[in-house]
Design a protein around this motif. Structure first.
Motif, PDB file in Angstrom:
ATOM      1  N   ILE A  79     -12.124 -11.668  81.444  1.00 24.16           N
ATOM      2  CA  ILE A  79     -13.280 -12.525  81.702  1.00 24.16           C
ATOM      3  C   ILE A  79     -13.871 -13.056  80.399  1.00 24.16           C
ATOM      4  N   LEU A  80     -14.027 -12.187  79.416  1.00 26.31           N
ATOM      5  CA  LEU A  80     -14.612 -12.639  78.152  1.00 26.31           C
ATOM      6  C   LEU A  80     -13.710 -13.659  77.457  1.00 26.31           C
ATOM      7  N   SER A  81     -12.384 -13.436  77.513  1.00 25.03           N
ATOM      8  CA  SER A  81     -11.483 -14.430  76.928  1.00 25.03           C
ATOM      9  C   SER A  81     -11.639 -15.764  77.622  1.00 25.03           C
ATOM     10  N   ALA A  82     -11.713 -15.726  78.948  1.00 25.90           N
ATOM     11  CA  ALA A  82     -11.834 -16.971  79.713  1.00 25.90           C
ATOM     12  C   ALA A  82     -13.143 -17.672  79.382  1.00 25.90           C
ATOM     13  N   ILE A  83     -14.203 -16.886  79.120  1.00 23.71           N
ATOM     14  CA  ILE A  83     -15.479 -17.511  78.743  1.00 23.71           C
ATOM     15  C   ILE A  83     -15.303 -18.316  77.470  1.00 23.71           C
ATOM     16  N   TYR A  84     -14.563 -17.752  76.515  1.00 19.68           N
ATOM     17  CA  TYR A  84     -14.335 -18.531  75.303  1.00 19.68           C
ATOM     18  C   TYR A  84     -13.583 -19.823  75.637  1.00 19.68           C
ATOM     19  N   LEU A  85     -12.516 -19.697  76.433  1.00 19.06           N
ATOM     20  CA  LEU A  85     -11.675 -20.854  76.728  1.00 19.06           C
ATOM     21  C   LEU A  85     -12.442 -21.957  77.448  1.00 19.06           C
ATOM     22  N   ALA A  86     -13.350 -21.570  78.349  1.00 19.88           N
ATOM     23  CA  ALA A  86     -14.027 -22.588  79.158  1.00 19.88           C
ATOM     24  C   ALA A  86     -15.330 -23.073  78.540  1.00 19.88           C
ATOM     25  N   THR A 149     -10.353 -16.898  86.060  1.00 15.83           N
ATOM     26  CA  THR A 149     -11.741 -16.979  85.583  1.00 15.83           C
ATOM     27  C   THR A 149     -11.985 -18.307  84.895  1.00 15.83           C
ATOM     28  N   GLU A 150     -11.015 -18.755  84.084  1.00 14.33           N
ATOM     29  CA  GLU A 150     -11.212 -20.033  83.400  1.00 14.33           C
ATOM     30  C   GLU A 150     -11.389 -21.151  84.412  1.00 14.33           C
ATOM     31  N   GLU A 151     -10.545 -21.164  85.442  1.00 14.19           N
ATOM     32  CA  GLU A 151     -10.690 -22.199  86.469  1.00 14.19           C
ATOM     33  C   GLU A 151     -12.043 -22.116  87.138  1.00 14.19           C
ATOM     34  N   ALA A 152     -12.476 -20.887  87.443  1.00 17.16           N
ATOM     35  CA  ALA A 152     -13.771 -20.719  88.106  1.00 17.16           C
ATOM     36  C   ALA A 152     -14.899 -21.275  87.245  1.00 17.16           C
ATOM     37  N   LEU A 153     -14.835 -21.019  85.943  1.00 17.43           N
ATOM     38  CA  LEU A 153     -15.898 -21.483  85.056  1.00 17.43           C
ATOM     39  C   LEU A 153     -15.882 -23.003  84.930  1.00 17.43           C
ATOM     40  N   LEU A 154     -14.685 -23.583  84.894  1.00 18.13           N
ATOM     41  CA  LEU A 154     -14.595 -25.034  84.751  1.00 18.13           C
ATOM     42  C   LEU A 154     -15.148 -25.750  85.975  1.00 18.13           C
TER      43      LEU A 154
END
Lengths: 274, 322, 273
Positions: A79-86, A149-154
């Motif tokens: 999740i934290l990695s995806a937060i960075y990506l998004a 998670t990245e998709e969800a954040l986007l």
């Protein structure tokens, strides 16, 4: 004329793959239900070869424990990695490389995750353990969670970010109090789907968590899990063991099914912004 | 109690300067943490590759590239080679693709065309997704106790009647062979091909189909000559991903391939795959044997990386073009 | 550069008020594209300043420079000087988060958080570390935004479940709850019906007692109704691209009745834009 043949082919092909699916479901249910004895199957340990009583409660617990260990690593990491990506690195070179790498990692065979955990945990530790099994499964789950998670954040609309920033939030406040809650249903779906996938894998556990014929909860000891138990019991030449394998298969499929349904339900809880 | 008016009057021109406050520390720290973890997540792949390579070193040093061409696997004399396993992996994957590609594309066409109404295709599509959810060890169990006994007479028939054709030759088949593994693998990978091909078809612009039909082409001419070529990149990448999955599948292979250390042109005879080898051998392996198994894993890793990276590149390149 | 000299003179309108934001020779670039050229402007305290002009003239861009919101765009670059109460807004020493706590914004499309009405306002307050009785602050903000009477019984209701006009007033309440100095409004009535628009225009009249307001609007009549100072931006084509510049800025009455520039006269009489 050709047209009719081709169209019929598509019908035939479709039926052709649905048949084995139904056969598997029917066989597993029929043979599995036959062998399920409440509560023994869930509360007893496997019998010595040749005897008919017994169960695999220890394997269910083992599956839950290894999944818990795997999640405790993969979920925060992912999740934290995806937060960075998004949120912070959207469109950056780093994000591109990380996503490429995560996508390739999803294609790495499960057994290689087991080999990895073997050389990184089992060899230094000198023995099999539930913990090493959890590590192997975490490697399996990580790219799934990062992507979902990245998709969800986007999907969270940018207006929300502008509103939060406009009112004087720091990035941390915005992500924790606004973005994550809005994306939460989709994130949960991704995590539960990753769990469903990991729950069914035997290969990564064959030489990490290995097996255990007793009730065990120590993460530093080998532990039984449903998929591995099914594999080992399927090759024991005694019918009693094979029967237990079927029952275990049914329980495993049920667990995976429950995870999948929960994932879908969680996804339906749309956040209010739509 | 402070109210608005009080505060408005008191605050003249507050400083905008950066201060070390808990808010700022948390903000910068959080950003740093996520950056660190993202880089680490990307590095996991590299770590997995390096670790496997590292553990294979003793075996690499001992056997070199001969490992790939040797047929012996002997824990007693400590001589190892994986040629039969590479052969088995490639053959079972090939069989799986041979079946899964036409079936997959065909079913994808079935699901996107309107041969039958939506209320029929939707549950079917859902059911196909369910196949993916079945744990492979359960499929292996079903394979051993249901599928193989069911197919055995068929294999024997093939062997008796067509045994003069090399691929159906050999001794009386008992069921554990490359063919049956290929069959189950095809079932496992076909949903992947179907779902990606379907998405590919669904994002094709409707004007493509409309244009073809307007020129007088029939539905199938449109599908075969316009839609499939237009969606080819998606189909190819799905095939590559499916190939990767087939090569890496362990339990089905371990339980059904027979684990016989030999190369036989006949697909009705038992064989071996890299995954089956690793799965069945690890239990009581000694040091060099473990390293040899790691080496085998490395070989599989290289094969799967090539396939997966190609698939990723194809997807990215064609996403940018469209 | 006669235009600039005249501009500086015109901005002496409201020279008796202190200027809250001072813009000197401000230029905005997106990558190599010179989007806004050489802006000189003083935003007077406790007055309503309107930015009007045709599409693409950069009025929203300039507005977003005030609260450092353009920082979110990677290709954004600016030269010139922009000060807030004398402090350089773009100095490397400045924390953009602090800027946004003093200079708030209301957006074109209402964007309440998917939280309760109460929490929409409480979020900003908490995030800014403002102490006080939250219930009171929420009530005061909603009163000042002329929304209290309509929602006082449904504070727990989701912020997105109310009408568009109410949502926008909620966004205004949210913005003023954090006790800003300046409130920026980027076409706040663009997606609202005429009645809600009127309510918000009345609100703006009341708000200027306590806040400095800068409003971007496509609607000239709106500007003539609410603004004390009006800045007319125009577009010119440079190298096949549209570049924005400040054509004229003066008291609203002068801009609409007796503008000095030909282009201004044409725009306000509806001949283009």
């Amino acid at each position: 004329m050709l047209s009719i043949i081709l169209t019929s082919l598509t019908f035939i092909f479709t039926t052709a793959i649905l048949i084995p699916l139904f056969m598997v479901v029917i066989n597993v249910s029929a043979k599995g239900v036959n062998q399920l004895k409440f509560p023994d199957t869930f509360t007893q340990l496997p019998p010595p070869p040749g005897l008919t009583e017994g169960g695999f409660g220890h394997a269910i617990i083992g599956t839950l424990i290894t999944l818990a260990i795997a999640s405790s690593i993969a979920v925060p990491f992912g999740i934290l990695s995806a937060i960075y990506l998004a949120e912070f690195g959207r469109g950056s070179k780093i994000a591109y490389l990380v996503k490429f790498s995560a996508n390739v990692l999803t294609g790495v065979p499960a057994i290689l995750c087991g080999l990895f955990a073997y050389s990184v945990v089992v060899m230094p530790m000198g023995g099999f353990s539930a913990f090493s099994g959890g590590v192997a499964l975490a490697v399996l789950m990580l790219p799934i969670i990062v992507r979902a998670t990245e998709e969800a954040l986007l999907l969270v609309p940018n207006e929300m970010r502008q509103a939060a920033i406009g009112v004087g939030s720091t990035r941390f406040q915005m992500v924790i109090s606004i973005i994550i809650p809005a994306a939460l249903p989709a994130i949960i779906t991704g995590v539960v789907l990753a769990l469903a996938r990991a729950a069914g894998e035997a290969a990564p556990l064959l030489f990490t968590a290995f097996n255990n014929n007793f009730w065990a909860t120590d993460p530093m000891q080998p532990i039984a899990t449903l998929p591995v138990l099914i594999y080992f019991f399927s090759i024991i030449p005694y019918k009693a063991s094979q029967d237990l394998a079927w029952a275990a298969a049914m329980v495993l499929v049920a667990i995976v099914l429950i995870f999948s349904i929960v994932a879908r339900l969680a996804g339906k809880q749309k956040a209010f912004y739509s | 109690m402070t109210t608005f008016d009080d505060i408005q009057d008191k605050v003249p021109a507050p400083s905008l300067e950066k201060k070390i406050s808990s808010d700022r520390v948390l903000d910068v720290g959080f950003w740093g943490l996520t950056l660190l973890l993202a880089i680490s997540a990307g590095a996991v792949l590299i770590w997995v590759i390096l670790q496997t390579a590292n553990s294979s070193l003793p075996a690499i040093q001992q056997f070199g590239l001969g490992f790939l061409t040797t047929m012996t696997w002997n824990p007693v004399t400590n001589i190892y080679g994986v040629l039969p396993q590479i052969y088995g992996t490639l053959v079972t994957s090939f069989i799986a693709l041979l079946i899964a590609i036409p079936v997959g594309v065909g079913v994808a066409v079935f699901l996107t065309e309107d041969f039958v109404p939506r209320y029929i295709t939707t549950p079917i599509a859902f059911a196909i997704e369910l196949i993916v959810a079945i744990p492979s060890v359960v499929l292996g169990l079903w394979g051993i106790f249901v599928l193989i006994p069911f197919l055995r007479p068929f294999f024997q028939f093939l062997n008796n009647t067509f045994g003069w054709i090399p691929i159906f030759g050999g001794g009386a088949p008992r069921g554990n062979n490359l063919l049956v593994v290929g069959l189950v693998l095809s079932l496992m990978i076909v949903p992947l091909i179907i779902s990606i091909t379907r998405s590919t078809f669904e994002v094709l612009p409707p004007s493509l189909r409309a244009g073809s039909l307007a020129l007088g082409a029939t539905r199938w001419e449109t599908i075969l000559k316009v839609l499939i070529p237009a969606g080819l990149s998606g189909i190819i990448s799905s095939v590559m991903l499916a190939l990767g999955r087939a090569m890496g599948e362990t339990m089905v292979a371990a339980m059904m391939v027979g684990n016989a250390n030999r190369i036989d042109i006949s697909i009705l005879q038992p064989g071996a795959t890299i995954t089956g080898l690793i799965a069945s051998q690890f239990g009581e392996a000694g040091r060099l044997q473990v390293s040899a198994l790691m080496y085998a894993g490395l070989v599989l890793m290289v094969l799967s990386l090539i396939v997966n990276i190609l698939a990723e590149l194809i997807i990215r390149r064609f996403q940018n073009i469209e | 550069m006669t235009v600039n000299n005249e501009l500086i003179n015109q901005s002496q309108a409201f020279s008796d008020s202190t200027s809250v934001i001072d813009v000197e020779d401000w230029n905005v670039y997106y990558g190599d594209f010179h989007a806004l050229k050489s802006i000189f402007l003083k935003v007077p305290k406790n007055k309503v300043t309107a930015f009007i002009g045709p599409s693409g003239c950069g009025k929203s861009t300039l507005l977003r420079c005030f609260n450092r919101l353009n920082d979110l765009i990677p290709s954004f670059r600016a030269t010139g000087r922009m000060t807030y109460h004398g402090q350089d807004l773009y100095s490397s020493n400045v924390d953009a988060v602090q800027v946004r706590r003093r200079i708030g914004m209301v957006f074109q499309k209402p964007n309440p958080f998917p939280k309760s009405i109460y929490d929409n306002i409480a979020y900003g307050v908490r995030v800014n570390g403002i102490k006080g009785d939250m219930d009171e602050i929420v009530e005061q903000s909603l009163r000042r935004a002329a929304l209290w009477d309509e929602v006082k019984d449904k504070l727990k209701q989701n912020g997105t479940a109310i009408s568009g006009g109410q949502q926008q007033r909620l966004c205004i309440a949210r913005a003023i709850a954090v006790q800003p100095d300046v409130v920026l409004m980027d076409e706040p009535c663009a997606s609202l019906d005429p009645i809600s628009t009127l309510k918000i225009e009345e609100l703006i009249h009341q708000l200027k007692e306590n806040y400095t307001i800068v409003i971007v609007t496509h609607n000239m009549q709106q500007a003539s109704r609410v603004a004390d100072l009006t800045a007319f931006f125009n577009v010119r084509v440079v190298d096949d691209k549209r570049q924005g510049y400040l054509a004229e800025v003066d008291r609203t009455e002068i801009i609409f009745q007796n503008p000095k520039e030909e282009a201004t006269q044409q725009y306000v009489s509806g001949r283009f834009g």
